[in-house]
Motif scaffolding. Sequence first.
Motif, PDB file in Angstrom:
ATOM      1  N   VAL A 216       0.837  -1.206   0.000  1.00 27.43           N
ATOM      2  CA  VAL A 216       0.000   0.000   0.000  1.00 27.43           C
ATOM      3  C   VAL A 216       0.874   1.259   0.000  1.00 27.43           C
ATOM      4  CG1 VAL A 216      -1.650   1.344   1.358  1.00 27.43           C
ATOM      5  CG2 VAL A 216      -1.976  -1.112   1.085  1.00 27.43           C
ATOM      6  N   LEU A 217       1.887   1.278   0.851  1.00 23.87           N
ATOM      7  CA  LEU A 217       2.786   2.426   0.906  1.00 23.87           C
ATOM      8  C   LEU A 217       3.508   2.616  -0.431  1.00 23.87           C
ATOM      9  CD1 LEU A 217       3.946   4.633   2.790  1.00 23.87           C
ATOM     10  CD2 LEU A 217       5.787   3.029   3.342  1.00 23.87           C
ATOM     11  N   SER A 218       3.880   1.523  -1.070  1.00 24.87           N
ATOM     12  CA  SER A 218       4.568   1.594  -2.365  1.00 24.87           C
ATOM     13  C   SER A 218       3.664   2.187  -3.438  1.00 24.87           C
ATOM     14  CB  SER A 218       5.033   0.195  -2.785  1.00 24.87           C
ATOM     15  OG  SER A 218       5.965  -0.327  -1.851  1.00 24.87           O
ATOM     16  N   LEU A 219       2.383   1.814  -3.423  1.00 26.19           N
ATOM     17  CA  LEU A 219       1.437   2.368  -4.399  1.00 26.19           C
ATOM     18  C   LEU A 219       1.256   3.868  -4.185  1.00 26.19           C
ATOM     19  CD1 LEU A 219      -0.517   1.795  -6.738  1.00 26.19           C
ATOM     20  CD2 LEU A 219      -2.278   1.303  -5.023  1.00 26.19           C
ATOM     21  N   ALA A 220       1.140   4.273  -2.927  1.00 23.34           N
ATOM     22  CA  ALA A 220       1.024   5.707  -2.633  1.00 23.34           C
ATOM     23  C   ALA A 220       2.274   6.451  -3.095  1.00 23.34           C
ATOM     24  CB  ALA A 220       0.793   5.911  -1.139  1.00 23.34           C
ATOM     25  N   ARG A 221       3.443   5.850  -2.880  1.00 25.26           N
ATOM     26  CA  ARG A 221       4.708   6.471  -3.297  1.00 25.26           C
ATOM     27  C   ARG A 221       4.764   6.639  -4.813  1.00 25.26           C
ATOM     28  NH1 ARG A 221       9.163   8.755  -0.350  1.00 25.26           N
ATOM     29  NH2 ARG A 221      10.992   8.669  -1.669  1.00 25.26           N
ATOM     30  N   MET A 222       4.262   5.667  -5.555  1.00 25.17           N
ATOM     31  CA  MET A 222       4.273   5.752  -7.014  1.00 25.17           C
ATOM     32  C   MET A 222       3.484   6.977  -7.489  1.00 25.17           C
ATOM     33  SD  MET A 222       2.878   3.028  -9.856  1.00 25.17           S
ATOM     34  CE  MET A 222       1.157   3.538  -9.649  1.00 25.17           C
ATOM     35  N   PHE A 223       2.287   7.176  -6.934  1.00 25.93           N
ATOM     36  CA  PHE A 223       1.479   8.325  -7.326  1.00 25.93           C
ATOM     37  C   PHE A 223       2.111   9.632  -6.855  1.00 25.93           C
ATOM     38  CE2 PHE A 223      -2.154   5.180  -7.408  1.00 25.93           C
ATOM     39  CZ  PHE A 223      -2.336   5.259  -8.777  1.00 25.93           C
ATOM     40  N   LEU A 224       2.726   9.618  -5.669  1.00 21.39           N
ATOM     41  CA  LEU A 224       3.336  10.822  -5.121  1.00 21.39           C
ATOM     42  C   LEU A 224       4.454  11.334  -6.022  1.00 21.39           C
ATOM     43  CD1 LEU A 224       3.428  12.721  -2.595  1.00 21.39           C
ATOM     44  CD2 LEU A 224       5.180  11.193  -1.677  1.00 21.39           C
ATOM     45  N   PHE A 225       5.344  10.444  -6.435  1.00 20.16           N
ATOM     46  CA  PHE A 225       6.484  10.897  -7.243  1.00 20.16           C
ATOM     47  C   PHE A 225       6.118  11.080  -8.710  1.00 20.16           C
ATOM     48  CE2 PHE A 225       8.798  10.541  -3.481  1.00 20.16           C
ATOM     49  CZ  PHE A 225       9.982  11.245  -3.657  1.00 20.16           C
ATOM     50  N   GLY A 226       5.107  10.378  -9.187  1.00 15.86           N
ATOM     51  CA  GLY A 226       4.586  10.681 -10.516  1.00 15.86           C
ATOM     52  C   GLY A 226       4.031  12.091 -10.556  1.00 15.86           C
ATOM     53  N   ALA A 227       3.379  12.516  -9.461  1.00 13.28           N
ATOM     54  CA  ALA A 227       2.802  13.852  -9.371  1.00 13.28           C
ATOM     55  C   ALA A 227       3.875  14.936  -9.403  1.00 13.28           C
ATOM     56  CB  ALA A 227       1.983  13.977  -8.083  1.00 13.28           C
ATOM     57  N   ARG A 228       5.016  14.674  -8.802  1.00 12.49           N
ATOM     58  CA  ARG A 228       6.091  15.668  -8.847  1.00 12.49           C
ATOM     59  C   ARG A 228       6.724  15.754 -10.224  1.00 12.49           C
ATOM     60  NH1 ARG A 228      11.849  14.567  -6.167  1.00 12.49           N
ATOM     61  NH2 ARG A 228      11.846  13.252  -8.020  1.00 12.49           N
ATOM     62  N   ASP A 229       7.090  14.605 -10.773  1.00 12.25           N
ATOM     63  CA  ASP A 229       7.882  14.611 -12.001  1.00 12.25           C
ATOM     64  C   ASP A 229       7.084  14.961 -13.245  1.00 12.25           C
ATOM     65  OD1 ASP A 229       9.942  13.983 -10.360  1.00 12.25           O
ATOM     66  OD2 ASP A 229      10.473  12.092 -11.303  1.00 12.25           O
ATOM     67  N   VAL A 230       5.751  14.849 -13.190  1.00 17.12           N
ATOM     68  CA  VAL A 230       4.944  15.147 -14.368  1.00 17.12           C
ATOM     69  C   VAL A 230       5.044  16.622 -14.762  1.00 17.12           C
ATOM     70  CG1 VAL A 230       2.781  15.685 -13.161  1.00 17.12           C
ATOM     71  CG2 VAL A 230       2.709  14.679 -15.456  1.00 17.12           C
ATOM     72  N   TRP A 231       5.440  17.465 -13.828  1.00 16.77           N
ATOM     73  CA  TRP A 231       5.624  18.875 -14.234  1.00 16.77           C
ATOM     74  C   TRP A 231       7.016  19.400 -13.931  1.00 16.77           C
ATOM     75  CZ3 TRP A 231       5.373  23.539 -10.971  1.00 16.77           C
ATOM     76  CH2 TRP A 231       5.326  23.287  -9.600  1.00 16.77           C
ATOM     77  N   PHE A 232       7.766  18.693 -13.085  1.00 15.05           N
ATOM     78  CA  PHE A 232       9.060  19.222 -12.666  1.00 15.05           C
ATOM     79  C   PHE A 232      10.210  18.802 -13.567  1.00 15.05           C
ATOM     80  CE2 PHE A 232      12.906  19.228 -10.013  1.00 15.05           C
ATOM     81  CZ  PHE A 232      12.870  20.539  -9.537  1.00 15.05           C
ATOM     82  N   VAL A 233      10.189  17.584 -14.107  1.00 16.55           N
ATOM     83  CA  VAL A 233      11.379  17.025 -14.759  1.00 16.55           C
ATOM     84  C   VAL A 233      11.717  17.702 -16.080  1.00 16.55           C
ATOM     85  CG1 VAL A 233      12.304  14.943 -15.847  1.00 16.55           C
ATOM     86  CG2 VAL A 233      11.200  14.786 -13.640  1.00 16.55           C
ATOM     87  N   VAL A 234      10.760  17.760 -16.995  1.00 17.39           N
ATOM     88  CA  VAL A 234      11.001  18.319 -18.322  1.00 17.39           C
ATOM     89  C   VAL A 234      10.217  19.611 -18.537  1.00 17.39           C
ATOM     90  CG1 VAL A 234      10.808  17.916 -20.811  1.00 17.39           C
ATOM     91  CG2 VAL A 234      11.519  16.045 -19.306  1.00 17.39           C
ATOM     92  N   ALA A 235       8.940  19.594 -18.174  1.00 23.58           N
ATOM     93  CA  ALA A 235       8.060  20.717 -18.495  1.00 23.58           C
ATOM     94  C   ALA A 235       8.532  22.028 -17.868  1.00 23.58           C
ATOM     95  CB  ALA A 235       6.637  20.392 -18.043  1.00 23.58           C
ATOM     96  N   LEU A 236       8.841  22.007 -16.580  1.00 18.53           N
ATOM     97  CA  LEU A 236       9.184  23.246 -15.882  1.00 18.53           C
ATOM     98  C   LEU A 236      10.472  23.888 -16.379  1.00 18.53           C
ATOM     99  CD1 LEU A 236       8.367  25.243 -13.653  1.00 18.53           C
ATOM    100  CD2 LEU A 236       9.689  23.852 -12.048  1.00 18.53           C
ATOM    101  N   PRO A 237      11.610  23.157 -16.498  1.00 17.18           N
ATOM    102  CA  PRO A 237      12.824  23.818 -17.007  1.00 17.18           C
ATOM    103  C   PRO A 237      12.642  24.418 -18.402  1.00 17.18           C
ATOM    104  CG  PRO A 237      13.363  21.688 -16.047  1.00 17.18           C
ATOM    105  CD  PRO A 237      11.875  21.752 -16.114  1.00 17.18           C
ATOM    106  N   ILE A 238      11.940  23.702 -19.278  1.00 15.91           N
ATOM    107  CA  ILE A 238      11.717  24.225 -20.627  1.00 15.91           C
ATOM    108  C   ILE A 238      10.798  25.430 -20.581  1.00 15.91           C
ATOM    109  CG2 ILE A 238      10.862  23.680 -22.935  1.00 15.91           C
ATOM    110  CD1 ILE A 238      13.465  22.229 -22.100  1.00 15.91           C
ATOM    111  N   TYR A 239       9.767  25.386 -19.747  1.00 14.46           N
ATOM    112  CA  TYR A 239       8.832  26.498 -19.611  1.00 14.46           C
ATOM    113  C   TYR A 239       9.549  27.754 -19.115  1.00 14.46           C
ATOM    114  CZ  TYR A 239       4.562  29.000 -18.192  1.00 14.46           C
ATOM    115  OH  TYR A 239       3.558  29.927 -18.043  1.00 14.46           O
ATOM    116  N   LEU A 240      10.401  27.602 -18.120  1.00 15.82           N
ATOM    117  CA  LEU A 240      11.132  28.740 -17.578  1.00 15.82           C
ATOM    118  C   LEU A 240      12.042  29.371 -18.632  1.00 15.82           C
ATOM    119  CD1 LEU A 240      12.142  27.332 -14.057  1.00 15.82           C
ATOM    120  CD2 LEU A 240      10.305  28.938 -14.578  1.00 15.82           C
ATOM    121  N   GLY A 241      12.634  28.520 -19.473  1.00 16.83           N
ATOM    122  CA  GLY A 241      13.544  29.033 -20.491  1.00 16.83           C
ATOM    123  C   GLY A 241      12.833  29.646 -21.683  1.00 16.83           C
TER     124      GLY A 241
END
Length: 408
Positions: A216-241
């Motif tokens: 259960v904790l692992s499933l929650a962790r999957m959604f938690l980090f998917g939520a961060r990276d969906v906008w932080f990894v690629v989208a945000l640096p390119i958007y800022l630039g």
Amino acid sequence: MLSSLSKSVRQYMLVTFNYWNFTITDGALRMLVVLYFHDLGYGTLAIASLFLFYEFFGVVTNLVGGWLGARLGLNRTMNIGLLMQIIALMMLAVPNVWLTIPWVMAAQALSGIAKDLNKMSAKSAIKTLVPDEQQGALYKWVAILTGSKNALKGLGFFVGGLLLTLIGFQGAVIAMASVLAVVLVCSLVWLDSGMGKAKSKPKFSQIFSKSERINVLSLARMFLFGARDVWFVVALPIYLGTVFGWDHSLVGGFLALWVVAYGLVQGIAPRITGKADGKVPDSMAAFRWAILLTGITAVIAYCVHIEWQPQAVIVIGLMLFGAIFAINSSLHSYLIVSFAKGDGVSMDVGFYYMANAMGRLIGTILSGWVFQLYGLSACLWVSAAFLLLASLVSCRLPAANRAVVNES
């Protein structure tokens, strides 16, 4: 002075030093790849694809790496991770014409394996160094390791942007590989050879967790980090630039400050979440902090969607998101180490971080695809949906609190 410290403290310091150096290169390499290949004319979806194997092999590594750590010892998995990161960096120190998408994806695959071997080994090592009855101390040590790691990953973002400006892409990766070579020698000489090795050799069929609370904790962790990276990894640096017109140093510096602040909050999370009241966190704490983050992300998404003060909303909103996300992450990191079995701890921790890597993989792919088709606000709405799922899943964790004992 070091000789007067207990063996467990010295080993903790060595593991942390190893992890810190690795983390700086990991953050720097991430920023180098995003910025350098955007300069070469790659679109956001193509850049996201460069990290596809990095995240995919993180899933595989955490699943298999936990089993390897239990059989071989955490010192070996940690040192193998260092060596593979050095090889991955040197693969990128080639002339520009060799830096094709398949070649870079292969190097990123090695880097992904290396990162998760190193992280799984470091997190698992703490369980072997802290007695089970010292839950307060366990929470504190996990928070310090996790928080310092993310603060240094933020520094790595800045280092990556700075090195790209000063000595170029190839010079940067060679410099980082040289530093890690020195760290590897220190680790080979001083790290305890028996750390984390299970008393009985676990079978490969045991890599999947049979514990409901870890699943259960692992499933929650999957959604938690998917939520961060969906906008932080690629989208945000390119958007800022591209939208704000920030240069490489500014983008790298801003994201570095964000991750440093994020890491500092992780380090003090035990104080924020109630340890001062004599309790360590339970599932309701995980739910409350996740649902709070869901609401904050939805507000940021709406403001960006209607284009209301976008620079202020993104800068301030990102800082608020980072602080609350850091508390969520620190809570999860404590809970998995607490839930894990003492003998062969890396099996449970590896399975959990497999789910973490799966969330990052999903988030990375969506970050490039959703941003390219629909923009940053859509990435934020997807993030809010993932966080809502993480909140709902967290409700199924055991609810009992335990008193903090022996906090030192």
